[in-house]
Every structure is written in C-alpha cells, then in structure tokens.
Design a protein around this motif. Structure first.
Motif, PDB file in Angstrom:
ATOM      1  N   TYR A   4      -9.422  -9.021 -17.159  1.00 17.35           N
ATOM      2  CA  TYR A   4     -10.775  -9.571 -17.229  1.00 17.35           C
ATOM      3  C   TYR A   4     -11.778  -8.449 -17.474  1.00 17.35           C
ATOM      4  O   TYR A   4     -11.446  -7.270 -17.381  1.00 17.35           O
ATOM      5  CB  TYR A   4     -11.130 -10.329 -15.942  1.00 17.35           C
ATOM      6  N   HIS A   5     -13.040  -8.832 -17.738  1.00 17.92           N
ATOM      7  CA  HIS A   5     -14.099  -7.858 -18.010  1.00 17.92           C
ATOM      8  C   HIS A   5     -14.738  -7.304 -16.748  1.00 17.92           C
ATOM      9  O   HIS A   5     -15.456  -6.303 -16.806  1.00 17.92           O
ATOM     10  CB  HIS A   5     -15.196  -8.488 -18.880  1.00 17.92           C
ATOM     11  N   ALA A   6     -14.523  -7.932 -15.605  1.00 14.68           N
ATOM     12  CA  ALA A   6     -15.088  -7.459 -14.339  1.00 14.68           C
ATOM     13  C   ALA A   6     -14.408  -6.162 -13.908  1.00 14.68           C
ATOM     14  O   ALA A   6     -13.311  -5.846 -14.370  1.00 14.68           O
ATOM     15  CB  ALA A   6     -14.899  -8.516 -13.249  1.00 14.68           C
ATOM     16  N   ILE A   7     -15.074  -5.414 -13.013  1.00  9.69           N
ATOM     17  CA  ILE A   7     -14.383  -4.277 -12.401  1.00  9.69           C
ATOM     18  C   ILE A   7     -13.712  -4.703 -11.105  1.00  9.69           C
ATOM     19  O   ILE A   7     -12.783  -4.047 -10.646  1.00  9.69           O
ATOM     20  CB  ILE A   7     -15.316  -3.067 -12.154  1.00  9.69           C
ATOM     21  N   MET A   8     -14.178  -5.826 -10.504  1.00  8.18           N
ATOM     22  CA  MET A   8     -13.542  -6.350  -9.301  1.00  8.18           C
ATOM     23  C   MET A   8     -14.071  -7.740  -8.992  1.00  8.18           C
ATOM     24  O   MET A   8     -15.115  -8.144  -9.514  1.00  8.18           O
ATOM     25  CB  MET A   8     -13.775  -5.435  -8.090  1.00  8.18           C
ATOM     26  N   SER A   9     -13.327  -8.472  -8.172  1.00  8.68           N
ATOM     27  CA  SER A   9     -13.821  -9.711  -7.581  1.00  8.68           C
ATOM     28  C   SER A   9     -13.283  -9.790  -6.168  1.00  8.68           C
ATOM     29  O   SER A   9     -12.268  -9.155  -5.841  1.00  8.68           O
ATOM     30  CB  SER A   9     -13.412 -10.943  -8.398  1.00  8.68           C
ATOM     31  N   PHE A  10     -13.976 -10.567  -5.340  1.00  8.63           N
ATOM     32  CA  PHE A  10     -13.552 -10.694  -3.946  1.00  8.63           C
ATOM     33  C   PHE A  10     -14.014 -12.031  -3.379  1.00  8.63           C
ATOM     34  O   PHE A  10     -15.036 -12.567  -3.783  1.00  8.63           O
ATOM     35  CB  PHE A  10     -14.094  -9.537  -3.095  1.00  8.63           C
ATOM     36  N   THR A  11     -13.223 -12.553  -2.441  1.00  4.79           N
ATOM     37  CA  THR A  11     -13.637 -13.735  -1.707  1.00  4.79           C
ATOM     38  C   THR A  11     -14.359 -13.275  -0.454  1.00  4.79           C
ATOM     39  O   THR A  11     -14.342 -12.087  -0.111  1.00  4.79           O
ATOM     40  CB  THR A  11     -12.435 -14.630  -1.348  1.00  4.79           C
ATOM     41  N   GLN A  12     -14.993 -14.206   0.240  1.00  2.00           N
ATOM     42  CA  GLN A  12     -15.863 -13.839   1.360  1.00  2.00           C
ATOM     43  C   GLN A  12     -15.442 -14.512   2.670  1.00  2.00           C
ATOM     44  O   GLN A  12     -16.246 -15.104   3.360  1.00  2.00           O
ATOM     45  CB  GLN A  12     -17.311 -14.193   1.036  1.00  2.00           C
ATOM     46  N   ALA A  13     -14.187 -14.374   3.011  1.00  2.00           N
ATOM     47  CA  ALA A  13     -13.683 -14.924   4.265  1.00  2.00           C
ATOM     48  C   ALA A  13     -13.754 -13.861   5.365  1.00  2.00           C
ATOM     49  O   ALA A  13     -13.922 -12.672   5.089  1.00  2.00           O
ATOM     50  CB  ALA A  13     -12.240 -15.393   4.091  1.00  2.00           C
ATOM     51  N   SER A  14     -13.600 -14.293   6.595  1.00  2.00           N
ATOM     52  CA  SER A  14     -13.591 -13.319   7.690  1.00  2.00           C
ATOM     53  C   SER A  14     -12.238 -12.608   7.772  1.00  2.00           C
ATOM     54  O   SER A  14     -12.125 -11.553   8.394  1.00  2.00           O
ATOM     55  CB  SER A  14     -13.926 -14.000   9.019  1.00  2.00           C
ATOM     56  N   TYR A  15     -11.211 -13.150   7.120  1.00  2.00           N
ATOM     57  CA  TYR A  15      -9.867 -12.576   7.163  1.00  2.00           C
ATOM     58  C   TYR A  15      -9.110 -13.054   5.921  1.00  2.00           C
ATOM     59  O   TYR A  15      -9.439 -14.090   5.354  1.00  2.00           O
ATOM     60  CB  TYR A  15      -9.155 -13.044   8.436  1.00  2.00           C
ATOM     61  N   ASN A  16      -8.103 -12.328   5.493  1.00  2.00           N
ATOM     62  CA  ASN A  16      -7.251 -12.718   4.358  1.00  2.00           C
ATOM     63  C   ASN A  16      -8.043 -12.929   3.067  1.00  2.00           C
ATOM     64  O   ASN A  16      -7.966 -13.975   2.431  1.00  2.00           O
ATOM     65  CB  ASN A  16      -6.452 -13.980   4.687  1.00  2.00           C
ATOM     66  N   ASN A  17      -8.787 -11.933   2.646  1.00  2.00           N
ATOM     67  CA  ASN A  17      -9.553 -12.027   1.407  1.00  2.00           C
ATOM     68  C   ASN A  17      -8.689 -11.746   0.186  1.00  2.00           C
ATOM     69  O   ASN A  17      -7.774 -10.936   0.226  1.00  2.00           O
ATOM     70  CB  ASN A  17     -10.738 -11.059   1.447  1.00  2.00           C
ATOM     71  N   HIS A  18      -9.032 -12.434  -0.896  1.00  2.00           N
ATOM     72  CA  HIS A  18      -8.400 -12.198  -2.190  1.00  2.00           C
ATOM     73  C   HIS A  18      -9.258 -11.184  -2.938  1.00  2.00           C
ATOM     74  O   HIS A  18     -10.479 -11.313  -2.991  1.00  2.00           O
ATOM     75  CB  HIS A  18      -8.317 -13.496  -2.995  1.00  2.00           C
ATOM     76  N   ARG A  19      -8.599 -10.181  -3.508  1.00  2.00           N
ATOM     77  CA  ARG A  19      -9.312  -9.154  -4.256  1.00  2.00           C
ATOM     78  C   ARG A  19      -8.625  -8.932  -5.597  1.00  2.00           C
ATOM     79  O   ARG A  19      -7.425  -8.698  -5.655  1.00  2.00           O
ATOM     80  CB  ARG A  19      -9.340  -7.845  -3.473  1.00  2.00           C
ATOM     81  N   TRP A  20      -9.404  -9.014  -6.660  1.00  2.00           N
ATOM     82  CA  TRP A  20      -8.949  -8.670  -8.001  1.00  2.00           C
ATOM     83  C   TRP A  20      -9.642  -7.345  -8.323  1.00  2.00           C
ATOM     84  O   TRP A  20     -10.863  -7.251  -8.288  1.00  2.00           O
ATOM     85  CB  TRP A  20      -9.357  -9.764  -8.997  1.00  2.00           C
ATOM     86  N   ILE A  21      -8.863  -6.311  -8.605  1.00  2.00           N
ATOM     87  CA  ILE A  21      -9.374  -4.953  -8.781  1.00  2.00           C
ATOM     88  C   ILE A  21      -8.948  -4.446 -10.153  1.00  2.00           C
ATOM     89  O   ILE A  21      -7.764  -4.511 -10.497  1.00  2.00           O
ATOM     90  CB  ILE A  21      -8.809  -4.016  -7.681  1.00  2.00           C
ATOM     91  N   HIS A  22      -9.899  -3.936 -10.960  1.00  5.95           N
ATOM     92  CA  HIS A  22      -9.554  -3.449 -12.299  1.00  5.95           C
ATOM     93  C   HIS A  22      -8.875  -2.086 -12.207  1.00  5.95           C
ATOM     94  O   HIS A  22      -9.410  -1.138 -11.620  1.00  5.95           O
ATOM     95  CB  HIS A  22     -10.800  -3.350 -13.186  1.00  5.95           C
ATOM     96  N   SER A  23      -7.715  -2.002 -12.822  1.00  6.83           N
ATOM     97  CA  SER A  23      -6.913  -0.775 -12.760  1.00  6.83           C
ATOM     98  C   SER A  23      -7.544   0.384 -13.523  1.00  6.83           C
ATOM     99  O   SER A  23      -7.183   1.537 -13.290  1.00  6.83           O
ATOM    100  CB  SER A  23      -5.509  -1.041 -13.305  1.00  6.83           C
TER     101      SER A  23
END
Length: 131
Positions: free
Chosen positions: A73-92
């Motif tokens: 993707y074109h983003a450098i990162m994405s993240f969810t906003q939970a108090s625990y067990n967040n999903h993170r997409w991180i650009h390599s």
C-alpha cells in the motif's frame, strides 16, 4: 481526515480506513521514506494520530494479526485503536520493526507469513510531499 504533522523531518497525514484499501488524504502526494524506524517510532506516530485515549501498545500475535511488515500500500503504517491486541500494518521501506506474524509453523522451521491487510477499522498514516 486529520491535518498534517511533522515527524523527524517527514510530513505525515492520516485518514480513517473503512476498507482494506488506501484512503490517501487530500493534497498528499505519497512517498515511502527510507528511515529504518523502530517500534518506538511506531508508538510515537500512533500517539500523534490516535483518536481515542486508551490505545494499547500490544500487537496481535499468533492467529489474530491482520497487518504485518509489508509494502503493498501507499501508507507508511496503519493501526487499530484497541486497548489490547492491535493490528498494525507497517511499511517495510520505512521501518525495521514488524508486528508478530499471523501464523508460524515453528515445528517446520521458520515459515511465517503476514496477511498484509491495511484495514478496515484502522488509521492509515501517509508520508506526504506537499506540491
């Protein structure tokens, strides 16, 4: 969409991702800065763009991680906003840290994969050149 903010010399803008697709902020000409940022940088950027107050630093591991260390993707990162067990997409191309793999078969050696989904239900962060 949230206004731009500077981080270590890079202009960052964010948007809410309602699907598993980029939602590039208005006026942002995306690029992927080569920075070798760490988890500390991930956490600091999340704090800059989170929209709720109790976002946890814990990443989903094992069978629950949708994101990963990816470049699809074109983003450098994405993240969810939970108090625990967040999903993170991180650009390599920007980071040298990645979240736990979705699934690893350790008994067969190191054979791990990421799902590399950027959303939905996440905040996408984009590096922008303002022309």
């Amino acid at each position: 969409e949230i206004g731009g903010k500077m981080y270590k010399g890079v202009c960052l803008k964010s948007s809410s991702l309602n699907t598993n697709a980029d939602d590039i902020p208005l006026g942002c000409h995306t690029y992927i800065p080569y920075m070798l940022w760490s988890f500390t940088d991930v956490h600091r950027i999340e704090n800059m763009f989170k929209t709720v107050s109790n976002v946890g630093t814990h990443s989903c591991g094992g069978g629950c991680q949708r994101g990963g260390l990816c470049s699809n993707y074109h983003a450098i990162m994405s993240f969810t906003q939970a108090s625990y067990n967040n999903h993170r997409w991180i650009h390599s191309g920007t980071f040298n840290w990645g979240p736990p793999h979705h699934h690893c078969w350790w008994w067969f050696g190191t054979h791990c994969r990421y799902y590399c989904q950027i959303g939905p239900g996440a905040i996408g962060v984009y590096a922008c050149r303002m022309w």
